[in-house]
Design a protein around this motif. Structure first.
Motif, PDB file in Angstrom:
ATOM      1  N   LEU A 194     -25.132  43.563 -34.736  1.00 37.29           N
ATOM      2  CA  LEU A 194     -26.193  42.940 -33.956  1.00 37.29           C
ATOM      3  C   LEU A 194     -25.672  42.642 -32.562  1.00 37.29           C
ATOM      4  CD1 LEU A 194     -26.066  39.623 -33.346  1.00 37.29           C
ATOM      5  CD2 LEU A 194     -26.522  39.506 -35.762  1.00 37.29           C
ATOM      6  N   HIS A 195     -26.596  42.676 -31.628  1.00 35.57           N
ATOM      7  CA  HIS A 195     -26.327  42.284 -30.251  1.00 35.57           C
ATOM      8  C   HIS A 195     -27.251  41.121 -29.928  1.00 35.57           C
ATOM      9  CE1 HIS A 195     -23.997  45.831 -29.225  1.00 35.57           C
ATOM     10  NE2 HIS A 195     -24.999  46.647 -29.521  1.00 35.57           N
ATOM     11  N   GLY A 196     -26.756  40.153 -29.194  1.00 31.00           N
ATOM     12  CA  GLY A 196     -27.610  39.065 -28.772  1.00 31.00           C
ATOM     13  C   GLY A 196     -27.045  38.343 -27.565  1.00 31.00           C
ATOM     14  N   ILE A 197     -27.933  37.736 -26.837  1.00 33.08           N
ATOM     15  CA  ILE A 197     -27.551  36.900 -25.700  1.00 33.08           C
ATOM     16  C   ILE A 197     -27.837  35.463 -26.094  1.00 33.08           C
ATOM     17  CG2 ILE A 197     -27.992  36.301 -23.287  1.00 33.08           C
ATOM     18  CD1 ILE A 197     -29.002  39.239 -22.939  1.00 33.08           C
ATOM     19  N   ILE A 198     -26.813  34.645 -25.969  1.00 35.40           N
ATOM     20  CA  ILE A 198     -26.954  33.206 -26.197  1.00 35.40           C
ATOM     21  C   ILE A 198     -26.697  32.515 -24.868  1.00 35.40           C
ATOM     22  CG2 ILE A 198     -25.983  31.166 -27.305  1.00 35.40           C
ATOM     23  CD1 ILE A 198     -25.255  32.896 -29.694  1.00 35.40           C
ATOM     24  N   ILE A 199     -27.618  31.641 -24.488  1.00 34.27           N
ATOM     25  CA  ILE A 199     -27.432  30.829 -23.287  1.00 34.27           C
ATOM     26  C   ILE A 199     -27.044  29.438 -23.759  1.00 34.27           C
ATOM     27  CG2 ILE A 199     -28.513  29.884 -21.221  1.00 34.27           C
ATOM     28  CD1 ILE A 199     -30.350  32.426 -21.307  1.00 34.27           C
ATOM     29  N   LEU A 200     -25.862  29.041 -23.356  1.00 38.09           N
ATOM     30  CA  LEU A 200     -25.291  27.761 -23.776  1.00 38.09           C
ATOM     31  C   LEU A 200     -25.488  26.740 -22.669  1.00 38.09           C
ATOM     32  CD1 LEU A 200     -23.489  26.387 -25.987  1.00 38.09           C
ATOM     33  CD2 LEU A 200     -21.542  27.128 -24.645  1.00 38.09           C
ATOM     34  N   GLU A 201     -26.014  25.589 -23.039  1.00 35.75           N
ATOM     35  CA  GLU A 201     -26.190  24.482 -22.099  1.00 35.75           C
ATOM     36  C   GLU A 201     -25.330  23.324 -22.583  1.00 35.75           C
ATOM     37  OE1 GLU A 201     -30.425  23.952 -22.403  1.00 35.75           O
ATOM     38  OE2 GLU A 201     -30.777  25.257 -20.682  1.00 35.75           O
ATOM     39  N   SER A 202     -24.266  23.047 -21.872  1.00 42.32           N
ATOM     40  CA  SER A 202     -23.386  21.945 -22.272  1.00 42.32           C
ATOM     41  C   SER A 202     -24.078  20.613 -22.055  1.00 42.32           C
ATOM     42  CB  SER A 202     -22.101  21.966 -21.442  1.00 42.32           C
ATOM     43  OG  SER A 202     -21.331  23.074 -21.775  1.00 42.32           O
ATOM     44  N   SER A 203     -23.793  19.698 -22.951  1.00 40.76           N
ATOM     45  CA  SER A 203     -24.282  18.334 -22.770  1.00 40.76           C
ATOM     46  C   SER A 203     -23.233  17.392 -23.342  1.00 40.76           C
ATOM     47  CB  SER A 203     -25.630  18.133 -23.464  1.00 40.76           C
ATOM     48  OG  SER A 203     -25.463  17.945 -24.846  1.00 40.76           O
ATOM     49  N   MET A 204     -23.254  16.175 -22.900  1.00 41.62           N
ATOM     50  CA  MET A 204     -22.294  15.188 -23.401  1.00 41.62           C
ATOM     51  C   MET A 204     -22.621  14.798 -24.843  1.00 41.62           C
ATOM     52  SD  MET A 204     -20.309  15.146 -21.052  1.00 41.62           S
ATOM     53  CE  MET A 204     -19.207  13.844 -20.641  1.00 41.62           C
ATOM     54  N   ASP A 205     -23.901  14.893 -25.223  1.00 43.72           N
ATOM     55  CA  ASP A 205     -24.325  14.503 -26.565  1.00 43.72           C
ATOM     56  C   ASP A 205     -23.992  15.555 -27.622  1.00 43.72           C
ATOM     57  OD1 ASP A 205     -25.402  12.237 -25.419  1.00 43.72           O
ATOM     58  OD2 ASP A 205     -27.374  13.144 -25.181  1.00 43.72           O
ATOM     59  N   TYR A 206     -24.006  16.826 -27.235  1.00 46.47           N
ATOM     60  CA  TYR A 206     -23.820  17.901 -28.205  1.00 46.47           C
ATOM     61  C   TYR A 206     -23.034  19.011 -27.532  1.00 46.47           C
ATOM     62  CZ  TYR A 206     -24.898  21.090 -32.013  1.00 46.47           C
ATOM     63  OH  TYR A 206     -24.809  21.945 -33.082  1.00 46.47           O
ATOM     64  N   LYS A 207     -21.814  19.211 -27.951  1.00 50.44           N
ATOM     65  CA  LYS A 207     -20.967  20.212 -27.304  1.00 50.44           C
ATOM     66  C   LYS A 207     -20.326  21.097 -28.361  1.00 50.44           C
ATOM     67  CE  LYS A 207     -17.669  20.795 -23.631  1.00 50.44           C
ATOM     68  NZ  LYS A 207     -17.097  20.200 -22.451  1.00 50.44           N
ATOM     69  N   LYS A 208     -20.976  22.202 -28.657  1.00 56.08           N
ATOM     70  CA  LYS A 208     -20.444  23.210 -29.570  1.00 56.08           C
ATOM     71  C   LYS A 208     -20.101  24.452 -28.768  1.00 56.08           C
ATOM     72  CE  LYS A 208     -21.311  21.336 -33.701  1.00 56.08           C
ATOM     73  NZ  LYS A 208     -20.454  21.192 -34.824  1.00 56.08           N
ATOM     74  N   SER A 209     -19.003  25.069 -29.122  1.00 59.31           N
ATOM     75  CA  SER A 209     -18.600  26.295 -28.437  1.00 59.31           C
ATOM     76  C   SER A 209     -19.316  27.496 -29.047  1.00 59.31           C
ATOM     77  CB  SER A 209     -17.093  26.494 -28.545  1.00 59.31           C
ATOM     78  OG  SER A 209     -16.731  26.777 -29.881  1.00 59.31           O
ATOM     79  N   ILE A 210     -19.291  28.591 -28.332  1.00 59.18           N
ATOM     80  CA  ILE A 210     -19.869  29.832 -28.840  1.00 59.18           C
ATOM     81  C   ILE A 210     -19.211  30.219 -30.164  1.00 59.18           C
ATOM     82  CG2 ILE A 210     -19.936  32.337 -28.404  1.00 59.18           C
ATOM     83  CD1 ILE A 210     -22.164  30.836 -27.004  1.00 59.18           C
ATOM     84  N   SER A 211     -17.908  30.051 -30.269  1.00 56.26           N
ATOM     85  CA  SER A 211     -17.232  30.432 -31.515  1.00 56.26           C
ATOM     86  C   SER A 211     -17.713  29.596 -32.700  1.00 56.26           C
ATOM     87  CB  SER A 211     -15.711  30.346 -31.371  1.00 56.26           C
ATOM     88  OG  SER A 211     -15.308  29.037 -31.084  1.00 56.26           O
ATOM     89  N   GLU A 212     -18.020  28.322 -32.479  1.00 53.56           N
ATOM     90  CA  GLU A 212     -18.544  27.482 -33.562  1.00 53.56           C
ATOM     91  C   GLU A 212     -19.942  27.942 -33.977  1.00 53.56           C
ATOM     92  OE1 GLU A 212     -16.921  23.076 -33.121  1.00 53.56           O
ATOM     93  OE2 GLU A 212     -17.603  23.906 -31.192  1.00 53.56           O
ATOM     94  N   VAL A 213     -20.749  28.315 -33.009  1.00 53.83           N
ATOM     95  CA  VAL A 213     -22.102  28.803 -33.296  1.00 53.83           C
ATOM     96  C   VAL A 213     -22.027  30.098 -34.105  1.00 53.83           C
ATOM     97  CG1 VAL A 213     -24.226  29.717 -32.254  1.00 53.83           C
ATOM     98  CG2 VAL A 213     -23.115  27.686 -31.270  1.00 53.83           C
TER      99      VAL A 213
END
Length: 170
Positions: free
Chosen positions: A82-101
């Motif tokens: 699969l191919h996909g584009i994920i747009i990550l928006e960092s926030s102080m309340d919720y900070k997960k890395s791409i690898s965790e996702v």
């Protein structure tokens, strides 16, 4: 099993020193274990999903429900990747890395796929995944077009074990 540095040590393909929890757009490619054609077939340049393909697509599309800091952009599930584009928006309340996702996606989708196949503990996905940090709007548009055109270009895709010509990766 005894530790074997030639077998157990893998070199990271992540960008050295980059914080993958940083806001930005990421182009992700995840391949099935041993490039097994698990998700359906390309028919008339269109992806025809089987049940496992529907499961993979559904789990991918639902990632934003579990990770409030991501926006799902263009994606395609192919017969063995699969191919996909994920747009990550960092926030102080919720900070997960791409690898965790990605780790969560692979874990939960594999469990559901294996349940459907009547299997337990069988690998569905390759151990790692490929990513590219998208650096500007022009690149984002180019990657979107690559994803949209992927079924049309399946005969030349490096992930197609029956390919008939050269690869056209972006």
């Amino acid at each position: 099993m005894k530790y074997d540095p030639d077998f157990n040590h893998r070199q990271s393909i992540r960008l050295n020193g980059y914080d993958y929890s940083t806001s930005g757009a990421y182009f992700i490619t995840i391949c099935t274990h041993e490039r097994e054609h698990l998700f359906g077939d390309i028919v008339n340049e269109m992806m025809q999903f089987n049940t496992c393909g529907d499961i993979a697509r559904s789990h991918w599309q639902q990632l934003a429900q579990y990770h409030p800091n991501i926006i799902m952009d263009e994606s395609i599930v192919m017969p063995n990747h699969l191919h996909g584009i994920i747009i990550l928006e960092s926030s102080m309340d919720y900070k997960k890395s791409i690898s965790e996702v990605i780790r969560g996606f692979k874990t939960f989708s594999a469990k559901t796929i294996n349940k459907e196949r009547g299997l337990r503990g069988v690998p569905v996905w390759q151990r790692s995944y490929y990513d590219r940090i998208i650096r500007n709007e022009l690149e984002l548009d180019r990657v979107r077009q690559y994803i949209i055109n992927n079924p049309r270009n399946w005969d030349a895709d490096k992930n197609n074990q029956n390919q008939s010509s050269t690869n056209t990766d972006p």
